[in-house]
Design a protein around this motif. Structure first.
Motif, short mmCIF file in Angstrom:
data_model
loop_
_atom_site.label_atom_id
_atom_site.label_comp_id
_atom_site.label_asym_id
_atom_site.label_seq_id
_atom_site.Cartn_x
_atom_site.Cartn_y
_atom_site.Cartn_z
N ALA A 153 2.97 -104.64 -8.99
CA ALA A 153 2.68 -106.29 -10.52
C ALA A 153 2.10 -105.52 -11.28
CB ALA A 153 1.49 -106.93 -9.11
N VAL A 154 2.29 -106.82 -12.43
CA VAL A 154 2.03 -106.64 -13.92
C VAL A 154 1.30 -108.09 -13.90
CG1 VAL A 154 4.64 -106.45 -14.41
CG2 VAL A 154 2.66 -106.12 -15.82
N GLN A 155 0.58 -107.73 -14.38
CA GLN A 155 -1.06 -108.92 -14.81
C GLN A 155 -0.59 -109.50 -16.68
OE1 GLN A 155 -2.00 -110.89 -12.18
NE2 GLN A 155 -1.86 -109.34 -10.69
N LEU A 194 5.46 -108.23 -26.21
CA LEU A 194 5.22 -108.14 -24.64
C LEU A 194 6.91 -107.92 -24.23
CD1 LEU A 194 4.63 -109.60 -22.03
CD2 LEU A 194 5.96 -111.95 -23.86
N LEU A 195 8.13 -107.97 -24.18
CA LEU A 195 9.48 -107.53 -24.63
C LEU A 195 9.18 -105.76 -23.89
CD1 LEU A 195 12.15 -107.91 -23.05
CD2 LEU A 195 12.84 -107.81 -25.60
N ASP A 196 9.32 -105.30 -24.46
CA ASP A 196 8.21 -103.65 -24.92
C ASP A 196 7.35 -103.07 -24.03
OD1 ASP A 196 10.24 -103.54 -26.68
OD2 ASP A 196 8.88 -103.14 -28.66
N VAL A 209 6.84 -115.64 -21.77
CA VAL A 209 6.84 -114.71 -21.16
C VAL A 209 7.87 -114.60 -19.52
CG1 VAL A 209 4.91 -113.86 -19.01
CG2 VAL A 209 4.20 -114.31 -20.87
N MET A 210 8.01 -115.48 -19.04
CA MET A 210 9.79 -115.71 -18.16
C MET A 210 10.70 -115.25 -19.02
SD MET A 210 8.07 -119.60 -16.58
CE MET A 210 10.10 -119.32 -15.92
N GLU A 211 10.80 -115.98 -20.18
CA GLU A 211 11.88 -114.80 -21.04
C GLU A 211 12.20 -113.80 -21.43
OE1 GLU A 211 16.00 -115.09 -22.43
OE2 GLU A 211 14.99 -116.34 -21.30
N ALA A 212 11.04 -113.04 -21.40
CA ALA A 212 10.60 -111.70 -21.87
C ALA A 212 11.18 -110.78 -20.30
CB ALA A 212 9.11 -111.52 -22.03
N ALA A 213 10.79 -111.34 -19.36
CA ALA A 213 10.34 -110.72 -18.11
C ALA A 213 12.14 -110.85 -17.97
CB ALA A 213 9.74 -111.76 -16.30
N THR A 245 14.74 -110.79 -19.95
CA THR A 245 15.41 -109.65 -20.27
C THR A 245 14.99 -108.62 -19.94
OG1 THR A 245 15.00 -111.72 -22.04
CG2 THR A 245 15.43 -109.32 -23.02
N ALA A 246 13.90 -108.40 -19.64
CA ALA A 246 13.39 -106.78 -19.03
C ALA A 246 13.70 -106.45 -18.03
CB ALA A 246 12.28 -107.04 -19.66
N GLY A 247 14.83 -107.18 -16.82
CA GLY A 247 15.40 -107.78 -16.07
C GLY A 247 14.26 -107.49 -14.78
N LEU A 248 13.19 -107.40 -14.56
CA LEU A 248 12.27 -108.43 -13.87
C LEU A 248 12.46 -110.05 -13.53
CD1 LEU A 248 8.99 -106.86 -15.76
CD2 LEU A 248 10.49 -105.65 -13.76
N THR A 249 12.76 -109.92 -12.11
CA THR A 249 12.89 -110.86 -11.75
C THR A 249 12.57 -111.75 -9.92
OG1 THR A 249 14.50 -109.64 -9.42
CG2 THR A 249 15.86 -110.22 -11.07
N ARG A 250 11.29 -111.14 -10.32
CA ARG A 250 10.07 -111.71 -9.33
C ARG A 250 9.02 -112.00 -10.29
NH1 ARG A 250 9.47 -107.40 -5.20
NH2 ARG A 250 7.95 -108.69 -3.89
N LEU A 251 8.88 -113.98 -10.69
CA LEU A 251 7.55 -113.78 -10.61
C LEU A 251 6.91 -114.52 -9.91
CD1 LEU A 251 9.91 -115.84 -13.92
CD2 LEU A 251 8.14 -113.78 -14.11
N THR A 252 5.18 -114.24 -9.97
CA THR A 252 5.18 -115.05 -9.64
C THR A 252 3.70 -116.39 -10.20
OG1 THR A 252 4.46 -114.02 -7.16
CG2 THR A 252 2.86 -115.25 -7.74
N PHE A 253 3.05 -116.80 -10.16
CA PHE A 253 2.04 -117.85 -11.20
C PHE A 253 0.53 -117.73 -9.93
CE2 PHE A 253 6.33 -119.65 -12.29
CZ PHE A 253 5.86 -119.33 -13.65
N ALA A 254 -0.44 -117.44 -10.79
CA ALA A 254 -0.96 -117.27 -10.65
C ALA A 254 -2.27 -119.03 -9.90
CB ALA A 254 -2.15 -116.38 -11.07
N THR A 255 -2.58 -119.04 -9.03
CA THR A 255 -3.24 -120.36 -8.67
C THR A 255 -4.62 -120.67 -9.48
OG1 THR A 255 -2.86 -120.72 -6.79
CG2 THR A 255 -1.21 -121.09 -8.05
N GLN A 256 -5.83 -121.36 -8.56
CA GLN A 256 -6.92 -121.20 -8.18
C GLN A 256 -7.52 -121.72 -7.06
OE1 GLN A 256 -9.13 -122.66 -11.38
NE2 GLN A 256 -11.62 -121.41 -11.09
#
Length: 136
Positions: free
Chosen positions: A60-62, A86-88, A115-119, A121-132
């Protein structure tokens, strides 16, 4: 036989003034006791997240987003609005990694979308949002 000449019997009248007074008092009472609600702003109550504990954590990347727009990628700070940085940073991550977005509650929607758009563009398709977790 009518012994009373020239004396007319008065017709009974309905006096409306007391009726109008009572209606005005009722109207004033209703106006004072009625509450008027103004919907000047929309309140949004976001749901709290609760999930099962994952036994095996994927790579994971935080990505952290502060309220003023500053971002961090795995603890490395980025300037606010630095979409190229961010994209780099996201391009250096392995392709099967999961992006965990931890955004402040007062962060702008645009910064989360960036952040979602940069991910994407970078080819990362798995996104998760941290909740409390909800407080007990």
């Amino acid at each position: 036989m009518n012994f009373r000449r020239g004396h007319h019997r008065d017709e009974p009248e309905i006096n409306l003034i007391p009726l109008i007074d009572v209606l005005l008092v009722i109207l004033i009472f209703l106006m004072v006791t009625t509450t008027y609600q103004h919907y000047a702003e929309m309140q949004v109550n976001l749901p709290l997240g609760q999930g099962d504990v994952v036994k095996e954590k994927p790579r994971a990347v935080q990505v952290g987003i502060a309220a003023d727009g500053r971002m961090t990628v795995n603890g490395h700070p980025l300037a606010a609005g630095d979409d190229k940085g961010l994209l780099d940073a996201l391009r250096q991550v392995q392709a099967d990694s999961e992006v965990v977005i931890s955004a402040d509650g007062k962060a702008t929607h645009q910064s989360v979308v960036s952040v979602m758009e940069a991910a994407r563009t970078a080819g990362l398709t798995r996104l998760t949002f941290a909740t409390q977790a909800p407080r007990s």
